[in-house]
Design an enzyme around this catalytic site. Structure first.
Site, PDB file in Angstrom:
ATOM      1  N   ASP A  40      70.376  -0.081  -0.914  1.00  0.00           N
ATOM      2  CA  ASP A  40      70.291  -1.018   0.208  1.00  0.00           C
ATOM      3  C   ASP A  40      71.523  -1.038   1.090  1.00  0.00           C
ATOM      4  O   ASP A  40      72.605  -0.614   0.691  1.00  0.00           O
ATOM      5  CB  ASP A  40      70.092  -2.441  -0.329  1.00  0.00           C
ATOM      6  CG  ASP A  40      71.391  -3.005  -0.930  1.00  0.00           C
ATOM      7  OD1 ASP A  40      71.939  -2.370  -1.862  1.00  0.00           O
ATOM      8  OD2 ASP A  40      71.878  -4.051  -0.465  1.00  0.00           O
TER       9      ASP A  40
ATOM     10  N   ASP B  42      79.445   5.736  -7.723  1.00  0.00           N
ATOM     11  CA  ASP B  42      80.289   5.738  -6.525  1.00  0.00           C
ATOM     12  C   ASP B  42      81.755   5.637  -6.944  1.00  0.00           C
ATOM     13  O   ASP B  42      82.320   6.619  -7.419  1.00  0.00           O
ATOM     14  CB  ASP B  42      79.826   4.575  -5.629  1.00  0.00           C
ATOM     15  CG  ASP B  42      80.460   4.565  -4.259  1.00  0.00           C
ATOM     16  OD1 ASP B  42      80.595   5.645  -3.668  1.00  0.00           O
ATOM     17  OD2 ASP B  42      80.816   3.480  -3.771  1.00  0.00           O
TER      18      ASP B  42
ATOM     19  N   GLY C 227      69.274  -1.680  -7.689  1.00  0.00           N
ATOM     20  CA  GLY C 227      69.154  -0.405  -6.982  1.00  0.00           C
ATOM     21  C   GLY C 227      68.344   0.662  -7.692  1.00  0.00           C
ATOM     22  O   GLY C 227      67.812   1.569  -7.067  1.00  0.00           O
TER      23      GLY C 227
ATOM     24  N   PHE D 271      77.731   6.605   3.195  1.00  0.00           N
ATOM     25  CA  PHE D 271      76.957   5.467   2.703  1.00  0.00           C
ATOM     26  C   PHE D 271      75.479   5.770   2.920  1.00  0.00           C
ATOM     27  O   PHE D 271      75.053   6.098   4.027  1.00  0.00           O
ATOM     28  CB  PHE D 271      77.360   4.177   3.425  1.00  0.00           C
ATOM     29  CG  PHE D 271      76.763   2.959   2.792  1.00  0.00           C
ATOM     30  CD1 PHE D 271      77.352   2.382   1.675  1.00  0.00           C
ATOM     31  CD2 PHE D 271      75.588   2.404   3.275  1.00  0.00           C
ATOM     32  CE1 PHE D 271      76.793   1.267   1.066  1.00  0.00           C
ATOM     33  CE2 PHE D 271      75.014   1.290   2.674  1.00  0.00           C
ATOM     34  CZ  PHE D 271      75.617   0.724   1.561  1.00  0.00           C
ATOM     35  N   VAL D 272      74.698   5.693   1.859  1.00  0.00           N
ATOM     36  CA  VAL D 272      73.280   6.070   1.939  1.00  0.00           C
ATOM     37  C   VAL D 272      72.372   4.888   1.620  1.00  0.00           C
ATOM     38  O   VAL D 272      72.769   3.961   0.911  1.00  0.00           O
ATOM     39  CB  VAL D 272      72.967   7.253   0.979  1.00  0.00           C
ATOM     40  CG1 VAL D 272      73.634   8.523   1.466  1.00  0.00           C
ATOM     41  CG2 VAL D 272      73.370   6.934  -0.455  1.00  0.00           C
TER      42      VAL D 272
ATOM     43  N   ASP E 178      71.347   4.148 -10.049  1.00  0.00           N
ATOM     44  CA  ASP E 178      71.023   4.707  -8.738  1.00  0.00           C
ATOM     45  C   ASP E 178      72.131   5.637  -8.253  1.00  0.00           C
ATOM     46  O   ASP E 178      71.873   6.754  -7.832  1.00  0.00           O
ATOM     47  CB  ASP E 178      70.757   3.583  -7.713  1.00  0.00           C
ATOM     48  CG  ASP E 178      71.855   2.511  -7.682  1.00  0.00           C
ATOM     49  OD1 ASP E 178      72.829   2.599  -8.459  1.00  0.00           O
ATOM     50  OD2 ASP E 178      71.730   1.575  -6.871  1.00  0.00           O
TER      51      ASP E 178
ATOM     52  N   ARG F  10      65.653  -0.639   0.937  1.00  0.00           N
ATOM     53  CA  ARG F  10      65.400  -0.171  -0.430  1.00  0.00           C
ATOM     54  C   ARG F  10      64.038   0.511  -0.541  1.00  0.00           C
ATOM     55  O   ARG F  10      63.817   1.359  -1.385  1.00  0.00           O
ATOM     56  CB  ARG F  10      65.419  -1.347  -1.424  1.00  0.00           C
ATOM     57  CG  ARG F  10      66.792  -1.992  -1.640  1.00  0.00           C
ATOM     58  CD  ARG F  10      66.706  -2.961  -2.816  1.00  0.00           C
ATOM     59  NE  ARG F  10      67.826  -3.881  -2.922  1.00  0.00           N
ATOM     60  CZ  ARG F  10      68.978  -3.625  -3.538  1.00  0.00           C
ATOM     61  NH1 ARG F  10      69.173  -2.459  -4.105  1.00  0.00           N
ATOM     62  NH2 ARG F  10      69.930  -4.530  -3.595  1.00  0.00           N
TER      63      ARG F  10
HETATM   64  P1  IMP Z   1      80.378   1.685  -7.926  1.00  0.00           P
HETATM   65  O1  IMP Z   1      81.296   1.696  -6.751  1.00  0.00           O
HETATM   66  O2  IMP Z   1      80.263   3.042  -8.573  1.00  0.00           O
HETATM   67  O3  IMP Z   1      80.749   0.600  -8.876  1.00  0.00           O
HETATM   68  O4  IMP Z   1      78.932   1.347  -7.344  1.00  0.00           O
HETATM   69  C1  IMP Z   1      78.543   0.038  -7.245  1.00  0.00           C
HETATM   70  C2  IMP Z   1      77.214  -0.134  -6.612  1.00  0.00           C
HETATM   71  O5  IMP Z   1      77.419  -0.067  -5.218  1.00  0.00           O
HETATM   72  C3  IMP Z   1      76.126   0.893  -6.901  1.00  0.00           C
HETATM   73  O6  IMP Z   1      75.440   0.664  -8.090  1.00  0.00           O
HETATM   74  C4  IMP Z   1      75.251   0.677  -5.685  1.00  0.00           C
HETATM   75  O7  IMP Z   1      74.376  -0.417  -5.912  1.00  0.00           O
HETATM   76  C5  IMP Z   1      76.257   0.344  -4.605  1.00  0.00           C
HETATM   77  N1  IMP Z   1      76.535   1.532  -3.775  1.00  0.00           N
HETATM   78  C6  IMP Z   1      77.522   2.436  -3.902  1.00  0.00           C
HETATM   79  N2  IMP Z   1      77.425   3.395  -2.944  1.00  0.00           N
HETATM   80  C7  IMP Z   1      76.342   3.065  -2.206  1.00  0.00           C
HETATM   81  C8  IMP Z   1      75.694   3.667  -1.065  1.00  0.00           C
HETATM   82  O8  IMP Z   1      76.069   4.719  -0.523  1.00  0.00           O
HETATM   83  N3  IMP Z   1      74.595   3.010  -0.597  1.00  0.00           N
HETATM   84  C9  IMP Z   1      74.114   1.857  -1.142  1.00  0.00           C
HETATM   85  N4  IMP Z   1      74.663   1.281  -2.215  1.00  0.00           N
HETATM   86  C10 IMP Z   1      75.780   1.878  -2.731  1.00  0.00           C
HETATM   87 MG    MG Z   2      73.473  -0.408  -8.487  1.00  0.00          MG
END
Ligand code: IMP
Ligand code: MG
Length: 180
Positions: free
Chosen positions: A159, A101, A43, A152-153, A98, A165
């Site tokens: 992606d 979350d 990402g 969700f973006v 990127d 992307r």
């Molecule tokens: P985490 O939930 O912080 O572990 O994020 C895990 C991964 O989920 C991120 O590095 C992104 O690749 C993906 N992700 C989280 N939120 C979004 C979103 O809103 N759009 C697209 N990918 C996301």
């Molecule tokens: Mg990522």
């Protein structure tokens, strides 16, 4: 692609302006530190390519690829698919991400790199979604491009099912896209 976008959250111009600002901050922070800039694939690639050109001090590029285990018993656990290639012991390391979350991935990446004993370890994320943070995750990113609401973006590297992307901006998909 464009027709699937409900709303543009961050325009190309807004992103580029913010990257220029972050570049000034990071160039000052890392002057004479020859940092290793670690990007977390996939990402981050678009942000990484733009950001690195605004870090106007000597630095080294490196990448990691992590993913969750797909096995049944270990779901939710992260694994290193590709580790950094540099020896980062005693080096100043900056993680580029990127999006922050739930925090699971970055928390895992941070601990993994910390175990290699860098001289310093900081985090720069383009996007931060604080409302989504999982309880127990206390790690705070040192540099944030934009704090965004809980949506969700896609675009600018992010992606949905490996698509979108390559959009130059960050946007929100129309709800019907998820029902296809
Ligand atoms: P985490 O939930 O912080 O572990 O994020 C895990 C991964 O989920 C991120 O590095 C992104 O690749 C993906 N992700 C989280 N939120 C979004 C979103 O809103 N759009 C697209 N990918 C996301
Ligand atoms: Mg990522």
């Amino acid at each position: 692609m464009e027709k699937d976008i409900l709303e543009v959250l961050l325009t190309e111009q807004q992103i580029q302006n913010r990257i220029r600002e972050l570049g000034e901050t990071l160039s000052a922070e890392y002057a004479d530190k020859d940092p290793v800039i670690v990007g977390v694939l996939k990402g981050v690639v678009v942000f990484y390519a733009d950001m690195i050109r605004h870090i106007q001090v000597p630095c080294q590029m490196d990448f990691m690829w992590i993913s969750s285990y797909s096995g049944t018993t270990t779901t939710g656990q992260m694994q290193v698919r590709r580790d950094v290639s540099a020896n980062i012991e005693g080096r100043h390391v900056l993680i580029l991400e990127d999006i922050y979350d739930t925090g699971t991935s970055l928390d895992f990446t941070y601990k993994h790199l910390l175990s290699k004993k860098p001289a310093s370890l900081k985090i720069c994320t383009l996007l931060d979604k604080p409302e989504r943070r999982k309880s127990g995750i206390t790690l705070q990113p040192d540099y944030v491009g934009f704090t965004i609401p809980n949506a969700f973006v896609v675009g600018y590297g992010l992606d949905y099912n490996e698509h979108y992307r390559n959009l130059p901006y960050v946007g929100i998909l129309k709800p019907e896209v998820y029902n296809r």
